[in-house]
Design a protein around this motif. Structure first.
Motif, PDB file in Angstrom:
ATOM      1  N   VAL A   1       7.875  13.314  10.980  1.00 11.84           N
ATOM      2  CA  VAL A   1       8.057  12.421  12.120  1.00 11.84           C
ATOM      3  C   VAL A   1       8.703  11.111  11.704  1.00 11.84           C
ATOM      4  CG1 VAL A   1       6.815  11.077  13.853  1.00 11.84           C
ATOM      5  CG2 VAL A   1       6.174  13.444  13.394  1.00 11.84           C
ATOM      6  N   TYR A   2       8.278  10.573  10.550  1.00  9.75           N
ATOM      7  CA  TYR A   2       8.817   9.288  10.116  1.00  9.75           C
ATOM      8  C   TYR A   2      10.302   9.386   9.753  1.00  9.75           C
ATOM      9  CZ  TYR A   2       4.456   6.755  10.084  1.00  9.75           C
ATOM     10  OH  TYR A   2       3.316   6.120  10.467  1.00  9.75           O
ATOM     11  N   MET A   3      10.787  10.570   9.459  1.00  9.69           N
ATOM     12  CA  MET A   3      12.191  10.719   9.098  1.00  9.69           C
ATOM     13  C   MET A   3      13.032  11.181  10.279  1.00  9.69           C
ATOM     14  SD  MET A   3      11.732  12.464   5.379  1.00  9.69           S
ATOM     15  CE  MET A   3      13.475  12.844   5.235  1.00  9.69           C
TER      16      MET A   3
ATOM     17  N   GLY B   1      -2.331  11.089   0.081  1.00 10.23           N
ATOM     18  CA  GLY B   1      -2.854  11.845   1.226  1.00 10.23           C
ATOM     19  C   GLY B   1      -2.002  11.519   2.448  1.00 10.23           C
ATOM     20  N   HIS B   2      -1.950  10.236   2.803  1.00 15.39           N
ATOM     21  CA  HIS B   2      -1.083   9.784   3.900  1.00 15.39           C
ATOM     22  C   HIS B   2       0.345   9.604   3.375  1.00 15.39           C
ATOM     23  CE1 HIS B   2       0.232   7.509   7.427  1.00 15.39           C
ATOM     24  NE2 HIS B   2       0.626   6.542   6.635  1.00 15.39           N
ATOM     25  N   ALA B   3       0.471   9.076   2.170  1.00 14.98           N
ATOM     26  CA  ALA B   3       1.756   8.960   1.482  1.00 14.98           C
ATOM     27  C   ALA B   3       1.500   9.202  -0.001  1.00 14.98           C
ATOM     28  CB  ALA B   3       2.360   7.576   1.702  1.00 14.98           C
TER      29      ALA B   3
ATOM     30  N   THR C   1       0.840  -1.208   0.000  1.00 17.44           N
ATOM     31  CA  THR C   1       0.000   0.000   0.000  1.00 17.44           C
ATOM     32  C   THR C   1       0.873   1.255   0.000  1.00 17.44           C
ATOM     33  OG1 THR C   1      -0.158   0.026   2.430  1.00 17.44           O
ATOM     34  CG2 THR C   1      -1.927  -1.100   1.211  1.00 17.44           C
ATOM     35  N   HIS C   2       1.968   1.241   0.795  1.00 20.52           N
ATOM     36  CA  HIS C   2       2.889   2.374   0.814  1.00 20.52           C
ATOM     37  C   HIS C   2       4.186   1.982   1.509  1.00 20.52           C
ATOM     38  CE1 HIS C   2       0.824   2.722   4.651  1.00 20.52           C
ATOM     39  NE2 HIS C   2       1.617   3.706   5.063  1.00 20.52           N
ATOM     40  N   HIS C   3       5.099   2.923   1.632  1.00 19.83           N
ATOM     41  CA  HIS C   3       6.478   2.576   1.974  1.00 19.83           C
ATOM     42  C   HIS C   3       6.767   2.500   3.469  1.00 19.83           C
ATOM     43  CE1 HIS C   3       6.294   6.917   2.261  1.00 19.83           C
ATOM     44  NE2 HIS C   3       7.402   6.899   2.985  1.00 19.83           N
ATOM     45  N   HIS C   4       5.860   2.904   4.330  1.00 28.76           N
ATOM     46  CA  HIS C   4       6.188   2.987   5.759  1.00 28.76           C
ATOM     47  C   HIS C   4       6.630   1.631   6.319  1.00 28.76           C
ATOM     48  CE1 HIS C   4       3.713   6.918   6.213  1.00 28.76           C
ATOM     49  NE2 HIS C   4       4.977   7.150   5.939  1.00 28.76           N
ATOM     50  N   ALA C   5       7.558   1.707   7.281  1.00 34.16           N
ATOM     51  CA  ALA C   5       8.212   0.499   7.796  1.00 34.16           C
ATOM     52  C   ALA C   5       7.232  -0.465   8.456  1.00 34.16           C
ATOM     53  CB  ALA C   5       9.300   0.900   8.793  1.00 34.16           C
ATOM     54  N   ASP C   6       6.142   0.048   9.025  1.00 33.76           N
ATOM     55  CA  ASP C   6       5.176  -0.858   9.654  1.00 33.76           C
ATOM     56  C   ASP C   6       4.256  -1.522   8.619  1.00 33.76           C
ATOM     57  OD1 ASP C   6       3.989   1.655   9.233  1.00 33.76           O
ATOM     58  OD2 ASP C   6       2.529   1.364  10.820  1.00 33.76           O
ATOM     59  N   HIS C   7       4.579  -1.359   7.330  1.00 38.13           N
ATOM     60  CA  HIS C   7       3.856  -2.054   6.252  1.00 38.13           C
ATOM     61  C   HIS C   7       4.779  -2.933   5.416  1.00 38.13           C
ATOM     62  CE1 HIS C   7       0.015   0.188   6.660  1.00 38.13           C
ATOM     63  NE2 HIS C   7       0.830   0.921   7.387  1.00 38.13           N
ATOM     64  N   THR C   8       6.078  -2.694   5.541  1.00 39.19           N
ATOM     65  CA  THR C   8       7.019  -3.349   4.621  1.00 39.19           C
ATOM     66  C   THR C   8       8.068  -4.200   5.344  1.00 39.19           C
ATOM     67  OG1 THR C   8       8.434  -1.382   4.682  1.00 39.19           O
ATOM     68  CG2 THR C   8       6.809  -1.485   2.919  1.00 39.19           C
TER      69      THR C   8
ATOM     70  N   GLY D   1      -5.243   0.294   3.533  1.00 39.34           N
ATOM     71  CA  GLY D   1      -3.945   0.743   4.039  1.00 39.34           C
ATOM     72  C   GLY D   1      -4.135   1.778   5.129  1.00 39.34           C
ATOM     73  N   ASP D   2      -3.364   2.843   5.074  1.00 41.59           N
ATOM     74  CA  ASP D   2      -3.446   3.883   6.104  1.00 41.59           C
ATOM     75  C   ASP D   2      -4.342   5.063   5.707  1.00 41.59           C
ATOM     76  OD1 ASP D   2      -2.040   2.749   8.155  1.00 41.59           O
ATOM     77  OD2 ASP D   2      -0.126   3.677   7.660  1.00 41.59           O
ATOM     78  N   LEU D   3      -5.430   4.795   4.980  1.00 45.60           N
ATOM     79  CA  LEU D   3      -6.371   5.887   4.681  1.00 45.60           C
ATOM     80  C   LEU D   3      -7.337   6.103   5.836  1.00 45.60           C
ATOM     81  CD1 LEU D   3      -7.306   5.273   0.957  1.00 45.60           C
ATOM     82  CD2 LEU D   3      -5.745   6.976   1.909  1.00 45.60           C
TER      83      LEU D   3
HETATM   84 ZN   LIG Z   1       1.689   4.646   7.021  1.00 42.85          ZN
END
Ligand SMILES: [Zn+2]
Length: 318
Positions: free
Chosen positions: A289-291, A141-143, A80-87, A160-162
């Motif tokens: 925040v994620y970075m 929107g989120h990513a 769905t997107h690149h964030h670490a809690d998804h990949t 995903g994170d929508l």
């Molecule tokens: Zn996310």
């Protein structure tokens, strides 16, 4: 295939959202109150795995054991997107199963140092999996590269994170964009949405009501921020200065995160010509925040100033 979602299940308990759409929650290092990320297995004899999220060995093992016990042929991993809690589990799973990883090009770009994406998925791409037809939707929107996946007949949405089944969605600029986010939510309503499988938390049976509530919530926040800004001296303030008033219930440790949300709203108001910056600056200030790795100034000394409602709230999505 008969076990449908039950509210009394534990946080790791698998459930079927629809025939052919199984949710396997995996423990991940995600943002509280969430503790798990929903990995989704779509299909019957041939399946696709969406967001094999966990970096923890025992959770990766659990997913693999689960897939083997189902005996289905895994065709691909979709993100769905690149964030670490998804990949977090992508590399282990792709190696174990020898399957390609597909994502939106903007996601591939952000992952390139860690995970190679084999092929691109674009808005409108369709995949047949037995009786199911799955459509990829580009939902920024989120990513920026965020994808959601919709089953064409039931309209069930892997979101995903929508939206969140628990906790809230972080819109953290520049990756997060409030105007894009609201346009995405509006599009999903317009195109008719069924049940929603969020990345974190239980199945949302009435997807449309949830999306309408989210839009209402963001509109209320925007009004609150606009009003708070107009009450400040010279009608100006920094994002962090507005946080205690906008988020009175949020403990101080989360204020920098809340300030990024306020910033997302202020940037949208700036795009609409309703606020400006007395220092003449532009772009996205501070560190997302994620970075952030430590004590960076996530919400630096940048003020935004109310200059009036030149365009009014954006309600184009209705
Ligand atoms: Zn996310």
């Amino acid at each position: 295939m008969t076990e449908i979602h039950r509210p009394d299940r534990g946080p790791s308990q698998e459930f079927w959202a629809e025939p052919g759409i199984q949710v396997v929650p995996l423990r991940t290092p995600t943002l509280p109150p969430a503790t798990h990320t929903n990995c989704v297995v779509i299909g019957t004899d041939q399946v696709v795995i969406i967001d094999p999220a966990s970096p923890y060995e025992e959770e990766q093992e659990r997913l693999l054991t689960h897939l083997k016990s189902r005996g289905a042929q895994v065709l691909a991993i979709w993100l769905t997107h690149h964030h670490a809690d998804h990949t977090g589990g992508v590399q282990t799973l792709r190696t174990a199963l020898d399957v390609p990883v597909l994502a939106h090009p903007a996601t591939a770009e952000r992952l390139q140092a860690d995970i190679e994406v084999d092929d691109a998925l674009f808005d409108g791409d369709r995949t047949s999996l037995g009786d199911l037809e799955i459509e990829a939707l580009h939902t920024p929107g989120h990513a920026r590269g965020h994808l959601a996946f919709r089953e064409v007949t039931s309209r069930t949405l892997v979101a995903g994170d929508l939206v969140a089944g628990q906790g809230t969605i972080i819109i953290d600029p520049p990756e997060g964009d409030m105007a894009d986010y609201l346009a995405t939510l509006g599009r999903l309503i317009q195109e008719n949405v069924g049940a929603i499988i969020p990345a974190h938390g239980p199945l949302i049976e009435d997807g449309e009501t949830k999306l309408l509530n989210y839009i209402g919530h963001r509109e209320a926040r925007e009004r609150q921020i606009a009003e708070a800004l107009q009450k400040k001296a010279n009608k100006q303030a920094r994002p962090l200065d507005l946080v205690p008033e906008i988020y009175p219930e949020v403990p101080p440790v989360f204020h920098p995160l809340a300030a990024r949300q306020v910033l997302a709203h202020l940037l949208k108001l700036e795009q609409e010509g309703r606020v400006d910056r007395p220092d003449g600056g532009s772009g996205v200030p501070g560190t997302p925040v994620y970075m952030a790795t430590g004590q960076e100034n996530r919400t630096p000394d940048v003020s935004f100033r109310w200059i009036g409602a030149s365009t009014g709230p954006n309600t184009n999505w209705f």
